[in-house]
Scaffold this motif. Structure first.
Motif, PDB file in Angstrom:
ATOM      1  N   MET A   1       0.828  -1.203   0.000  1.00 13.62           N
ATOM      2  CA  MET A   1       0.000   0.000   0.000  1.00 13.62           C
ATOM      3  C   MET A   1       0.867   1.260   0.000  1.00 13.62           C
ATOM      4  O   MET A   1       0.567   2.240  -0.659  1.00 13.62           O
ATOM      5  N   HIS A   2       1.951   1.201   0.758  1.00 10.21           N
ATOM      6  CA  HIS A   2       2.792   2.397   0.867  1.00 10.21           C
ATOM      7  C   HIS A   2       4.020   2.329  -0.023  1.00 10.21           C
ATOM      8  O   HIS A   2       4.728   3.329  -0.178  1.00 10.21           O
ATOM      9  N   VAL A   3       4.304   1.171  -0.614  1.00  8.40           N
ATOM     10  CA  VAL A   3       5.540   1.018  -1.384  1.00  8.40           C
ATOM     11  C   VAL A   3       5.490   1.841  -2.668  1.00  8.40           C
ATOM     12  O   VAL A   3       6.441   2.555  -3.001  1.00  8.40           O
ATOM     13  N   LEU A   4       4.371   1.757  -3.380  1.00  7.71           N
ATOM     14  CA  LEU A   4       4.254   2.491  -4.640  1.00  7.71           C
ATOM     15  C   LEU A   4       4.251   4.010  -4.424  1.00  7.71           C
ATOM     16  O   LEU A   4       4.967   4.730  -5.138  1.00  7.71           O
ATOM     17  N   PRO A   5       3.476   4.542  -3.457  1.00  8.36           N
ATOM     18  CA  PRO A   5       3.564   5.990  -3.205  1.00  8.36           C
ATOM     19  C   PRO A   5       4.957   6.441  -2.790  1.00  8.36           C
ATOM     20  O   PRO A   5       5.403   7.530  -3.176  1.00  8.36           O
ATOM     21  N   ASP A   6       5.655   5.608  -2.000  1.00  6.38           N
ATOM     22  CA  ASP A   6       7.026   5.958  -1.616  1.00  6.38           C
ATOM     23  C   ASP A   6       7.925   6.064  -2.838  1.00  6.38           C
ATOM     24  O   ASP A   6       8.783   6.951  -2.933  1.00  6.38           O
ATOM     25  N   SER A   7       7.730   5.142  -3.774  1.00  6.93           N
ATOM     26  CA  SER A   7       8.528   5.185  -4.998  1.00  6.93           C
ATOM     27  C   SER A   7       8.213   6.433  -5.815  1.00  6.93           C
ATOM     28  O   SER A   7       9.116   7.073  -6.369  1.00  6.93           O
ATOM     29  N   PHE A   8       6.932   6.789  -5.884  1.00 10.31           N
ATOM     30  CA  PHE A   8       6.555   8.028  -6.576  1.00 10.31           C
ATOM     31  C   PHE A   8       7.241   9.236  -5.932  1.00 10.31           C
ATOM     32  O   PHE A   8       7.791  10.104  -6.624  1.00 10.31           O
ATOM     33  N   ASN A   9       7.205   9.285  -4.599  1.00 13.36           N
ATOM     34  CA  ASN A   9       7.816  10.414  -3.897  1.00 13.36           C
ATOM     35  C   ASN A   9       9.320  10.484  -4.139  1.00 13.36           C
ATOM     36  O   ASN A   9       9.882  11.577  -4.305  1.00 13.36           O
ATOM     37  N   ASP A  10       9.965   9.325  -4.163  1.00  9.17           N
ATOM     38  CA  ASP A  10      11.420   9.309  -4.347  1.00  9.17           C
ATOM     39  C   ASP A  10      11.815   9.714  -5.766  1.00  9.17           C
ATOM     40  O   ASP A  10      12.704  10.548  -5.963  1.00  9.17           O
ATOM     41  N   LEU A  11      11.152   9.110  -6.747  1.00  7.71           N
ATOM     42  CA  LEU A  11      11.567   9.331  -8.136  1.00  7.71           C
ATOM     43  C   LEU A  11      11.033  10.632  -8.725  1.00  7.71           C
ATOM     44  O   LEU A  11      11.495  11.057  -9.786  1.00  7.71           O
ATOM     45  N   MET A  12      10.060  11.252  -8.053  1.00  3.78           N
ATOM     46  CA  MET A  12       9.553  12.549  -8.512  1.00  3.78           C
ATOM     47  C   MET A  12      10.062  13.687  -7.637  1.00  3.78           C
ATOM     48  O   MET A  12       9.570  14.815  -7.715  1.00  3.78           O
ATOM     49  N   SER A  13      11.047  13.390  -6.804  1.00  9.45           N
ATOM     50  CA  SER A  13      11.565  14.389  -5.874  1.00  9.45           C
ATOM     51  C   SER A  13      12.235  15.547  -6.616  1.00  9.45           C
ATOM     52  O   SER A  13      12.834  15.372  -7.685  1.00  9.45           O
ATOM     53  N   GLY A  14      12.143  16.715  -6.003  1.00  9.22           N
ATOM     54  CA  GLY A  14      12.799  17.882  -6.581  1.00  9.22           C
ATOM     55  C   GLY A  14      14.310  17.817  -6.505  1.00  9.22           C
ATOM     56  O   GLY A  14      15.004  18.619  -7.153  1.00  9.22           O
ATOM     57  N   CYS A  15      14.834  16.861  -5.714  1.00  8.14           N
ATOM     58  CA  CYS A  15      16.289  16.704  -5.618  1.00  8.14           C
ATOM     59  C   CYS A  15      16.873  15.997  -6.842  1.00  8.14           C
ATOM     60  O   CYS A  15      18.095  15.983  -7.014  1.00  8.14           O
ATOM     61  N   LEU A  16      16.007  15.389  -7.652  1.00  4.33           N
ATOM     62  CA  LEU A  16      16.466  14.720  -8.866  1.00  4.33           C
ATOM     63  C   LEU A  16      16.315  15.658 -10.063  1.00  4.33           C
ATOM     64  O   LEU A  16      15.453  16.543 -10.056  1.00  4.33           O
TER      65      LEU A  16
END
Length: 255
Positions: A1-16
């Motif tokens: 449930m939380h794995v996919l949103p976490d991945s979205f947050n990581d890969l869409m981060s402004g640090c990238l």
């Protein structure tokens, strides 16, 4: 449930960098590839087994032909019973292999997910975050362990293999925590490298676990003869699934 949103947050981060990370949905793409790869492993494993089984049946038929050449006429009922026995053994062996493939692939997905969670917990310096994560992780790992344990029992492994799988399930999260503590001085959750690695691992884990949950676990049970012939049991099973999904969704708030 939380794995996919976490991945979205990581890969869409402004640090990238914006190009390509925020211009292409890498999370869903990697999750899709992971699910397809899991399907390929599942399919190829079953195909290899059926090919081997076909060769064994052909060899058995050739042995039967040898008996006919020696003018020994087998009884029809014996032939029918022998063929039926071979088919039953083939079905049982095929089902057992499928359970073993399911158990191993599910273990792989849980191990990857557990290492990522442990790494994040060990590297975190916020005590409030750690406390909530520990509480959520205990329930999280308990239910994952129950599901994996059921799959391992169905796979009918020997005691040595069971012990190895239990060890890896039990040790991966603490190992991730130790690794996170050791890397806490150099590991940064907002660094581009860590965001890419953790985000891609979470996406892979999400695709694998979604496939396993929907295809190999839920579909196998709900489309099986036990539930298909009992509507009342099927209805209660759906209620249990929805309650479990709701409870795990609630746990995802802190996980």
């Amino acid at each position: 449930m939380h794995v996919l949103p976490d991945s979205f947050n990581d890969l869409m981060s402004g640090c990238l960098p914006e190009n390509p990370w925020r211009k292409f949905p890498f999370t869903t793409f990697v999750a899709m590839l992971s699910a397809v790869l899991t399907l390929m492993v599942d399919s190829f494993a079953m195909s290899v087994y059926k090919k081997r089984c076909g060769k064994a049946l052909m060899a058995d038929a050739n042995n039967g032909g040898g008996l006919e050449n020696t003018n020994v006429v087998p009884i029809d009922n014996f032939e029918h019973g022998h063929s039926h026995s071979l088919e039953m053994n083939d079905d049982v062996s095929s089902q057992l292999l499928r359970h073993r493939v399911i158990a191993q692939v599910l273990e792989l997905g849980i191990v990857v997910h557990s290492v990522v969670i442990g790494l994040a917990m060990g590297a975190s310096g916020n005590q409030c975050t750690i406390r909530s994560l520990i509480a959520a992780l205990c329930f999280h790992q308990m239910f994952e362990g129950m599901g994996l344990g059921g799959c391992i029992l169905q796979a009918e492994y020997e005691i040595k293999m069971k012990a190895i799988m239990v060890f890896f399930f039990s040790a991966t999260t603490p190992l991730g925590i130790v690794l996170g503590i050791g890397l806490s001085k150099v590991y940064s959750e907002t660094s581009p490298t860590s965001l890419m690695v953790v985000g891609l691992l979470n996406a892979c884990s999400a695709g694998l676990l979604n496939y396993m949950a929907l295809v190999d676990l839920l579909a196998a049970d709900f489309l099986g003869p036990k539930l298909q012939t009992n509507m009342k049991l099927q209805a209660w099973s759906y209620v249990a699934v929805l309650l479990g999904a709701g409870f795990m969704s609630l746990m995802a708030k802190w996980a």
